[in-house]
Design a protein around this motif. Structure first.
Motif, PDB file in Angstrom:
ATOM      1  N   SER A 390      30.137  72.107  33.120  1.00  0.00           N
ATOM      2  CA  SER A 390      30.429  73.269  34.279  1.00  0.00           C
ATOM      3  C   SER A 390      28.836  74.207  34.299  1.00  0.00           C
ATOM      4  N   ARG A 408      29.527  79.072  41.008  1.00  0.00           N
ATOM      5  CA  ARG A 408      31.690  78.785  41.237  1.00  0.00           C
ATOM      6  C   ARG A 408      31.572  78.165  40.116  1.00  0.00           C
ATOM      7  N   ARG A 412      33.225  79.150  36.459  1.00  0.00           N
ATOM      8  CA  ARG A 412      34.663  78.445  35.899  1.00  0.00           C
ATOM      9  C   ARG A 412      33.871  78.551  34.278  1.00  0.00           C
TER      10      ARG A 412
END
Length: 968
Positions: A390, A408, A412
């Motif tokens: 991520s 985003r 995460r």
């Protein structure tokens, strides 16, 4: 109720609550077949489209039209029963026959046997002789009166019904019959028996084929609004997921209202198409759903565990049924994203986890993208790998100019941080730095509130407080920004961080009561930045110093500082955008429209290329570019930009852009104004700028509608939300005075005039504001003139001053001011000059397509009995330039300005070249006259001649041509 409408009611074909949106072209084609049938030329229409695309709704509308035209409407549906019940849709349609048709039906026993209670035809009904008798009876039956016969869902039709369809399509000629068949295109697999029939029928001249495609985003949004959708964010998500399918959209909207992702009915519809697959094909389809909307051939085969032959057979089966379709050279994609979602949600939890883990293993082995790996590792419950992937995916998204996606991914990773023991080692970054990075990308994507929320959850530090202050300033939280910046300066060590903190502190103080401290603070920031080689802090300090210079009317100094700030990148794209916006704003506010356009375009290229179009200054550049078009009279371009600003807004950034779209839409009297205003209203209380723009332009819209009292309330509400020294209050006060004048109520006029004068003199802190730019001065002159009008005086000198003040290039406001000047001249008895001013305003309004102004001018012309042609007396006076810019637009439309136009026109005189050079510098007529020692009216004549010779519509365009063609 008429007999035809009674039939429609009985068979349930009323339009119901769903609206018919975006299908006018397709409906027109069906209606044309119906019209031909009414004229005695039978026709056949085949209506195809995916399930839920709107075929039934189209048939309902066509049936309504047919009934209104005197047709009997017969509608029959096929069922998924194979060949067990022959002629099922015909029997279904015959049940609703009434009147003449019922008598015709009773006279044909062969047809009567198809109805409930009739003799069972048995298998012999499909024999050759019996079928001929039945087909002949149907043909005779349909000849009794005008008939619309609809056979729905032909993809489920039995063989006999398909034969009947072919027979009628070939035999119907002069009967007043419109035959329509519908079918689902997504159910027609490669070997479907209807495919051959459709191919045969489409070769017949009497057959019209109509296929319904997906609705576009605007149509889908309109459809959801018609269904009662009100939340812009939910509607946007539904539009994205439904991909143009109205039924899917309706079901998803209902699911959203219930807090679920998909209704059982929609999921059942989607999954019903997968249940006919073989076990291996279902296995492959489930793997494809785990892969996502698209799946690579090799990856999907490895995940399925099938050998080459078995996998190819499974894929052939899936593709032939339209569930997946080839995508690119070596992959597949689901026909619709919701099908992938339905199949995925149907997996068992353990099955889902295992398959994600397998895809993660395969992607890791082949070097898959970080974003894909993050998705599969997370869904496969491998949290350490999901965290690392991520963070890497966020970094890559940043480099690609995709801040929303980067945020985003970072977000995460932050959510996983506490669940991974060695998170910092896995991520390669500490928690605080990752959080700042996430907040920064949130702000860059336009979500400032999310960015602030993240920063405030972190332990305070110099870096965090500096970022917090910078973003709070963008949100006009003055006190919060100052407090955070002060804390940042106190905690920052010498070096780049202190330089940034000082620059941000100076920026936060700029419009506060502590404005007097700004220059020293910015100068200290500049010195510290240069000493520590902090280019972004240096640029930030230069921007603040330039804004101070502009406020003091030291425009050359402001331009010099901004030229330095924008000369090269600071390494911080958000700061670079702020520098370019400030440069364009200073140019715009001083009437340098050509320069402002160039700067704004440069900034917009950077914003779009870097993914920052929704950041604070990416958004500001977008509305500034619209304003430049609007002021320069380039209204086609302005309306095009405005149409790209969402009407149904869901975020503060969208609302800001939408409010600026009202400038051209109100001035043109476009129908979208009312809808845009209704969507903007909820955003007004929380944003002073949105409130000022929305309420101010709502006031102008109300005045054009003759609703002066409502306009006055809008203007009051707009002004009340502004600081006392905000120049926006000048225009708003002039609008309030316009309303008072129309109401004949001078009582409040003095207060509004004083409100307009205050920002012209007082800046922030103890600063005495330097002279306003040309537009600000023009609005102040308008306020003065409207004050006279509110007191019942039509002051010629005051309105002439307004016309001259707007003559820096503001085409529309010159025309609006000429309207009032013509009124004043009429009242003073100078009819000839009044008609001249009126005529020039009429030309400008027509060229701009400013309908409300055009209507007001038409009313004035009617009352004054003006003719549209110029009077002989009117031509004796020279025509000022600004009023003739609009009439030059027609020439500009016929031929682009440039060398070709110059080649056909007379060359510029020496004096005209001198004037053009000063126009290109952005000087108004008054200053040009002072420079050249000629009268302002003479300058106007020269400018008018220049525009005519260059074949351009505005001073901005003239300056652009002058620079391009070396006319200076």
């Amino acid at each position: 109720m008429s007999e035809q409408h009674a039939i429609l009611a009985d068979v349930g074909w009323r339009s119901g609550r769903s609206a018919l949106i975006g299908r006018s072209r397709e409906l027109d084609r069906l209606t044309a077949v119906l019209d031909d049938a009414a004229a005695g030329q039978a026709g056949v229409a085949l209506l195809g489209g995916d399930a839920g695309i709107g075929k039934t709704r189209m048939i309902a509308e066509l049936a309504e039209r047919a009934a209104s035209a005197g047709f009997a409407v017969l509608i029959g549906q096929c069922a998924e029963l194979g060949d067990v019940l022959p002629y099922l849709p015909l029997a279904d349609a015959l049940r609703s026959a009434r009147g003449e048709l019922r008598a015709a039906l009773d006279a044909r026993p062969v047809l009567g046997r198809l109805l409930p209670g009739g003799t069972d035809p048995g298998m012999e009904s499909t024999s050759g002789l019996t079928q001929q008798q039945l087909f002949g009876s149907v043909l005779g039956f349909l000849s009794a009166q005008p008939v619309l016969l609809v056979l729905e869902d032909l993809h489920w039709a039995d063989q006999s019904t398909r034969d009947l369809l072919v027979f009628l399509s070939r035999m119907l000629q002069t009967e007043r019959v419109c035959l329509v068949g519908t079918y689902r295109t997504d159910d027609l697999h490669r070997r479907h028996p209807l495919r051959r029939v459709l191919a045969e029928l489409n070769r017949l001249p009497s057959v019209t084929s109509v296929e319904l495609g997906p609705l576009d985003r605007h149509e889908m949004t309109d459809y959801l609004a018609a269904l009662g959708g009100t939340d812009p964010r939910v509607m946007g998500e539904v539009v994205d997921r439904a991909e143009g399918n109205p039924f899917y959209a309706e079901e998803l909207l209902e699911a959203a209202s219930e807090g679920s992702s998909m209704t059982d009915g929609l999921a059942g519809l989607l999954l019903s198409r997968t249940e006919l697959l073989s076990d291996p094909a279902q296995q492959v389809l489930r793997g494809a759903a785990v892969a996502g909307r698209r799946a690579d051939h090799d990856l999907l085969q490895r995940a399925s565990g099938l050998d080459d032959l078995a996998f190819e057979e499974a894929m052939r089966e899936i593709v032939s049924r339209g569930l997946l379709q080839p995508d690119g050279d070596y992959g597949y994609a689901f026909r619709h994203a919701l099908l992938q979602e339905a199949v995925y949600n149907d997996l068992l939890p353990g099955e889902r986890t295992r398959m994600h883990g397998e895809f993660a293993r395969l992607l890791t082995a082949r070097g898959g993208s970080a974003a894909e790996l993050a998705h599969h590792y997370l869904a496969g419950h491998d949290l350490p790998e999901a965290l690392a992937a991520s963070v890497e995916a966020g970094r890559r998204a940043e480099r690609l100019g995709a801040p929303a996606e980067a945020h985003r991914h970072f977000d995460r990773a932050l959510g996983l941080w506490d669940r991974v023991p060695d998170a910092e080692d896995r991520a390669g970054i500490d928690h605080a730095s990752l959080a700042v990075r996430s907040a920064t990308t949130a702000a860059d994507s336009g979500d400032n509130h999310r960015a602030i929320s993240q920063l405030r959850r972190l332990p305070p530090s110099a870096e965090i407080n500096e970022r917090l202050s910078y973003i709070l300033t963008d949100l006009d939280d003055e006190q919060g920004a100052i407090a955070a910046a002060h804390a940042a300066v106190e905690a920052a060590p010498d070096g780049p961080l202190l330089a940034r903190a000082l620059a941000t502190y100076a920026r936060s103080l700029q419009w506060s009561e502590r404005h007097d401290e700004v220059e020293a603070m910015a100068a200290r920031a500049l010195e510290t930045a240069r000493a520590s080689d902090a280019a972004d802090a240096e640029t930030s300090a230069l921007i603040t110093l330039a804004a101070l210079a502009a406020l003091a009317d030291d425009i050359p100094r402001a331009k010099e500082l901004l030229a330095c700030a924008t000369a090269e990148s600071s390494g911080n794209l958000a700061v670079d955008l702020r520098a370019i916006f400030t440069q364009a704003r200073v140019q715009y506010e001083n009437g340098d429209l050509a320069e402002a356009a160039v700067s704004a375009d440069r900034g917009l290229r950077l914003a779009y290329d870097s993914g920052l179009k929704w950041s604070t200054f990416g958004t500001d550049l977008r509305f500034l570019r619209l304003l430049v078009h609007y002021v320069a009279g380039e209204w086609e371009a302005a309306e095009k930009v405005a149409s790209g600003f969402a009407v149904r807004v869901g975020t503060p950034a969208e609302a800001l852009l939408s409010s600026f779209a009202l400038f051209v839409e109100v001035a043109r009297g476009l129908p979208v104004v009312e809808e845009r205003l209704s969507w903007l209203e909820p955003f007004c209380p929380g944003d002073p700028l949105v409130n000022a723009m929305t309420r101010g332009l709502a006031a102008e819209h109300a005045l054009w509608q003759g609703e002066a009292e409502a306009a006055l309330e809008h203007a009051r509400a707009a002004i009340e939300g502004l600081p006392v020294n905000d120049p926006a209050a000048i225009r708003l006060s002039s609008t309030a005075l316009w309303a008072l004048a129309d109401l004949g109520r001078p009582g409040e006029a003095d207060a509004f005039l004083e409100r307009a004068r205050t920002p012209a003199a007082i800046g922030p802190g103890s600063v005495r504001r330097g002279p306003l730019g040309p537009e600000g001065l023009a609005w102040l002159a308008r306020a003065e003139a409207e004050w006279h009008r509110a007191h019942g005086r039509l002051d010629v000198a005051a309105w002439r001053a307004v016309v001259e003040a707007f003559d820096f290039g503001f085409v529309y406001e010159v025309a609006r001011s000429r309207h009032r000047l013509a009124e004043a001249l009429l009242a003073a008895g100078d009819r000839a000059e009044a008609q001249q001013e009126w005529r020039l305003a009429v030309e400008a309004a027509a060229s701009l397509r400013a309908e409300p102004l055009g209507a007001a001018l038409a009313e004035l012309g009617r009352r004054a009995r003006f003719s549209s042609a110029p009077s002989s007396t009117a031509t004796e006076e020279p025509v000022p330039a600004s009023a003739r810019q609009a009439s030059a637009r027609s020439a500009a439309a016929r031929s682009a300005p440039g060398r070709a136009a110059l080649g056909r026109a007379a060359p510029l005189t020496a004096r005209e070249r001198e004037v053009l050079a000063l126009v290109a510098e952005g000087l108004p007529n008054r200053e040009i006259g002072e420079r050249l020692f000629i009268a302002q009216k003479t300058v106007s004549v020269h400018v008018s001649n220049i525009l005519s010779k260059l074949g351009v519509a505005s001073r901005t365009q003239a300056a652009a041509v002058a620079h391009r063609d070396d006319l200076l």
